[in-house]
Design a protein around this motif. Structure first.
Motif, PDB file in Angstrom:
ATOM      1  N   GLN A  39       0.832  -1.201   0.000  1.00 49.65           N
ATOM      2  CA  GLN A  39       0.000   0.000   0.000  1.00 49.65           C
ATOM      3  C   GLN A  39       0.861   1.243   0.000  1.00 49.65           C
ATOM      4  O   GLN A  39       2.038   1.213   0.383  1.00 49.65           O
ATOM      5  CB  GLN A  39      -0.931   0.008   1.209  1.00 49.65           C
ATOM      6  CG  GLN A  39      -0.222   0.008   2.540  1.00 49.65           C
ATOM      7  CD  GLN A  39      -1.172   0.051   3.709  1.00 49.65           C
ATOM      8  OE1 GLN A  39      -1.860   1.032   3.909  1.00 49.65           O
ATOM      9  NE2 GLN A  39      -1.213  -1.029   4.477  1.00 49.65           N
ATOM     10  N   THR A  43      -2.968   7.893   0.028  1.00 46.03           N
ATOM     11  CA  THR A  43      -3.763   7.683  -1.182  1.00 46.03           C
ATOM     12  C   THR A  43      -4.755   8.831  -1.332  1.00 46.03           C
ATOM     13  O   THR A  43      -5.536   9.114  -0.415  1.00 46.03           O
ATOM     14  CB  THR A  43      -4.531   6.353  -1.124  1.00 46.03           C
ATOM     15  OG1 THR A  43      -3.597   5.272  -1.010  1.00 46.03           O
ATOM     16  CG2 THR A  43      -5.370   6.148  -2.372  1.00 46.03           C
ATOM     17  N   GLU A 216       0.190  11.549   8.243  1.00 47.46           N
ATOM     18  CA  GLU A 216      -1.091  12.160   8.585  1.00 47.46           C
ATOM     19  C   GLU A 216      -1.039  13.678   8.425  1.00 47.46           C
ATOM     20  O   GLU A 216      -2.002  14.302   7.947  1.00 47.46           O
ATOM     21  CB  GLU A 216      -1.473  11.788  10.024  1.00 47.46           C
ATOM     22  CG  GLU A 216      -2.874  12.195  10.428  1.00 47.46           C
ATOM     23  CD  GLU A 216      -3.961  11.561   9.576  1.00 47.46           C
ATOM     24  OE1 GLU A 216      -5.042  12.162   9.458  1.00 47.46           O
ATOM     25  OE2 GLU A 216      -3.731  10.462   9.023  1.00 47.46           O
ATOM     26  N   ASP A 231      -6.158   9.715   2.430  1.00 47.16           N
ATOM     27  CA  ASP A 231      -6.089   8.668   3.456  1.00 47.16           C
ATOM     28  C   ASP A 231      -4.633   8.270   3.657  1.00 47.16           C
ATOM     29  O   ASP A 231      -3.988   7.773   2.731  1.00 47.16           O
ATOM     30  CB  ASP A 231      -6.908   7.441   3.047  1.00 47.16           C
ATOM     31  CG  ASP A 231      -8.396   7.726   3.025  1.00 47.16           C
ATOM     32  OD1 ASP A 231      -8.833   8.631   3.756  1.00 47.16           O
ATOM     33  OD2 ASP A 231      -9.124   7.047   2.276  1.00 47.16           O
ATOM     34  N   TRP A 233      -1.529   6.076   5.701  1.00 50.44           N
ATOM     35  CA  TRP A 233      -1.395   4.718   6.234  1.00 50.44           C
ATOM     36  C   TRP A 233      -1.636   4.716   7.741  1.00 50.44           C
ATOM     37  O   TRP A 233      -2.075   3.702   8.301  1.00 50.44           O
ATOM     38  CB  TRP A 233      -0.012   4.160   5.920  1.00 50.44           C
ATOM     39  CG  TRP A 233       1.108   4.739   6.742  1.00 50.44           C
ATOM     40  CD1 TRP A 233       1.833   5.854   6.461  1.00 50.44           C
ATOM     41  CD2 TRP A 233       1.620   4.233   7.968  1.00 50.44           C
ATOM     42  NE1 TRP A 233       2.756   6.089   7.442  1.00 50.44           N
ATOM     43  CE2 TRP A 233       2.665   5.108   8.386  1.00 50.44           C
ATOM     44  CE3 TRP A 233       1.305   3.136   8.761  1.00 50.44           C
ATOM     45  CZ2 TRP A 233       3.379   4.904   9.556  1.00 50.44           C
ATOM     46  CZ3 TRP A 233       2.033   2.933   9.937  1.00 50.44           C
ATOM     47  CH2 TRP A 233       3.052   3.802  10.320  1.00 50.44           C
ATOM     48  N   LYS A 235      -3.940   6.445   9.264  1.00 48.83           N
ATOM     49  CA  LYS A 235      -5.393   6.433   9.433  1.00 48.83           C
ATOM     50  C   LYS A 235      -5.979   5.070   9.091  1.00 48.83           C
ATOM     51  O   LYS A 235      -6.888   4.583   9.771  1.00 48.83           O
ATOM     52  CB  LYS A 235      -6.021   7.522   8.563  1.00 48.83           C
ATOM     53  CG  LYS A 235      -7.531   7.608   8.663  1.00 48.83           C
ATOM     54  CD  LYS A 235      -8.057   8.723   7.775  1.00 48.83           C
ATOM     55  CE  LYS A 235      -9.570   8.819   7.843  1.00 48.83           C
ATOM     56  NZ  LYS A 235     -10.086   9.903   6.954  1.00 48.83           N
ATOM     57  N   THR A 236      -5.487   4.450   8.043  1.00 46.16           N
ATOM     58  CA  THR A 236      -6.049   3.178   7.591  1.00 46.16           C
ATOM     59  C   THR A 236      -5.517   1.976   8.360  1.00 46.16           C
ATOM     60  O   THR A 236      -6.035   0.879   8.221  1.00 46.16           O
ATOM     61  CB  THR A 236      -5.773   2.977   6.088  1.00 46.16           C
ATOM     62  OG1 THR A 236      -4.361   3.064   5.852  1.00 46.16           O
ATOM     63  CG2 THR A 236      -6.476   4.048   5.269  1.00 46.16           C
ATOM     64  N   ASN A 237      -4.455   2.182   9.159  1.00 44.51           N
ATOM     65  CA  ASN A 237      -3.884   1.094   9.971  1.00 44.51           C
ATOM     66  C   ASN A 237      -3.800   1.529  11.431  1.00 44.51           C
ATOM     67  O   ASN A 237      -2.735   1.466  12.054  1.00 44.51           O
ATOM     68  CB  ASN A 237      -2.496   0.708   9.459  1.00 44.51           C
ATOM     69  CG  ASN A 237      -2.506   0.183   8.042  1.00 44.51           C
ATOM     70  OD1 ASN A 237      -2.730  -0.995   7.794  1.00 44.51           O
ATOM     71  ND2 ASN A 237      -2.267   1.071   7.091  1.00 44.51           N
TER      72      ASN A 237
END
Length: 379
Positions: A39, A43, A216, A231, A233, A235-237
C-alpha cells in the motif's frame, strides 16, 4: 579484580541496551516494511459525494469518478520535499475469466516506473517480469492458483459495463497478503483507463513519503489545499500504529531500567570501594589532598569505568547480533529479519555509559571528600 568486575558489569549492561535497541528497531522496521509493502503511504481519492436517491434508469452511479486535472496535481506534488514518489492509478472492479474459472478482482492501471517507487512490486515478483504494456498483465500468486494460470497464459478481464480485454500474464507477485494476492491485477495505465471507462483520467494518486511519521500531517495539508480525500497509512492502519507506539514506549522503558541498574551497580561498587580503602583515603587526606582533589579522583574513576565498560559492551553487542543472525532463521533458511547496530547508537551508548559512571560516582566522591583523615586511619 574488583575494577575488572565493575567494567564487565557495565559492559554487559551497555551490550544489553545496544542489542535490545537494535533488535526492537529492526523488528519495528520489518513490521512496517511488511505492512506497507502492498500500500501507499498516502492515497488521494476524489471528494466523497453525498448519497441521494437515484432513478432506476440512472446509470451515472456506476461510473467511476476521476480526479480532476490530475496531471497538474501530480506535477505539483512532485515538488514537495516531504514526498518521495507520486504514482497515478486507474483502478476499479472487474472479473478475471479463464476457461470456466471466474473471479472478482480489482484492476489497477499503473505506470510501472512510478508505481514501483511507491510499492516495490518488482522486488515481490515470484515469476516473470514487471511488464504491463499493451496486452500484458501481472497477477498475484493466489489468483494464478484460482485461475490455473502461469506466466505466458492469457486471461480475459471484463468490467461491469461489459468492456473486456484479453491479456497475457507476464509476471506473478506475492505481496505477503493473501487477499491482495487474490484480488489485485496490475495492467498498464492506458489499458485500465479504456477498460474502466476512465478515458484520460485516474481514480486515485498514490504517494510515498521520506518520513512515514509525517503521513497524517501531509495528508491533512493535501486535503485542505486540494479538496481531495487523503487517506494516510496511519489512518487506515490505526490498530497497527497503536501497536508500534506501544512497542516504542516499552523499548524506552527497557532502556531506562537497564541504564538505571547499571548506574546503581557502579555507584554501589564505588561506595564499597570508599569503605574498603578508607585508610588509603585518610593517608591521602593527611598528606594534603583536598576535598576537591578527592572528588575529582572518584569522578575520574567513574568516568573511566563507564568508558571502558561501554567499549566492552559495544563489542559484546556485535557478538550478540552476529549470534542472532546465525540462529534466528525462517524455515526456508533466510534471516528472520535483518538488524544492525548503527554507529550513532554505539556512540550514544558509550557517551551515556561514561556519563552514568560519572554521575554514579558523585555520592562516593562526596563521601571520600568528607572523610576525616584521623578517623579513616584509625578505622
Amino acid at each position: 579484580m574488583q575494577s575488572l568486575l565493575i567494567v564487565v558489569g557495565v559492559g554487559v549492561g551497555v551490550a544489553v541496551i545496544v542489542f535490545m535497541s537494535a533488535l526492537l528497531s529492526g523488528l519495528q522496521a520489518n513490521l512496517i516494511k511488511r505492512t506497507l509493502s502492498s500500500q501507499a503511504h498516502i492515497t488521494l481519492l476524489p471528494p466523497e459525494e453525498i448519497a441521494r436517491p437515484q432513478q432506476s434508469t440512472d446509470q451515472t452511479a456506476l461510473r467511476l469518478r476521476a480526479i480532476d486535472q490530475w496531471q497538474t496535481l501530480r506535477d505539483r506534488l512532485e515538488t514537495w520535499p516531504e514526498i518521495a514518489a507520486v504514482s497515478p492509478v486507474a483502478s476499479g472492479p472487474a472479473f478475471a475469466v479463464r476457461g470456466d474459472a471466474n473471479k472478482a478482482i480489482t484492476v489497477l492501471g499503473i505506470d510501472p516506473e512510478r508505481y514501483n517507487r511507491v510499492v516495490a512490486l518488482a522486488e515481490r515478483l515470484t515469476a516473470g517480469q514487471l511488464r504491463v504494456g499493451a496486452g500484458e498483465t501481472v497477477i498475484g500468486i493466489e489468483l494464478a492458483k484460482d485461475l490455473g494460470a502461469e506466466v505466458g497464459d492469457k486471461l480475459r478481464l471484463t468490467a461491469a459495463d461489459g468492456r473486456s480485454e484479453t491479456l497475457t500474464v507476464t509476471g506473478l507477485f506475492d505481496l505477503g497478503n493473501k487477499g491482495v494476492n487474490a484480488r489485485n491485477v496490475y495492467v498498464g495505465l492506458r489499458t485500465a483507463q479504456s477498460l474502466l471507462d476512465l478515458v484520460g483520467g485516474v481514480s486515485s494518486i498514490d504517494l510515498a513519503l521520506h518520513d512515514l511519521d509525517l503521513a497524517e500531517k501531509v495528508a491533512r495539508r493535501i486535503a485542505a489545499e486540494t479538496g481531495l480525500t487523503a487517506d494516510s497509512w496511519i489512518k487506515t492502519n490505526a490498530q497497527f500504529v497503536t501497536a508500534l507506539t506501544s512497542q516504542r514506549v516499552s523499548s524506552n522503558v527497557i532502556r531506562f531500567f537497564i541504564a538505571l541498574s547499571v548506574a546503581f551497580g557502579i555507584a554501589s561498587v564505588l561506595v564499597v570501594s570508599v569503605i574498603q580503602r578508607g585508610k588509603e583515603i585518610g593517608i591521602l587526606r593527611a598528606m594534603g589532598a583536598t576535598q576537591a582533589q578527592m572528588r575529582r579522583i572518584f569522578l575520574l574513576q567513574g568516568g573511566i569505568v563507564g568508558f571502558f565498560g561501554s567499549l566492552l559492551g559495544s563489542a559484546l553487542a556485535w557478538c550478540f547480533l552476529l549470534l542472532w543472525q546465525l540462529l534466528a532463521r525462517n524455515p526456508d533458511g533466510t534471516p528472520m529479519f535483518v538488524i544492525g547496530v548503527e554507529p550513532a547508537l554505539v556512540a550514544i551508548a558509550a557517551a551515556g555509559a561514561s556519563l552514568v559512571g560519572i554521575l554514579s560516582a558523585l555520592l562516593p566522591a562526596r563521601r571520600a571528600a568528607k572523610l576525616d583523615p584521623v578517623v579513616a586511619i584509625r578505622g
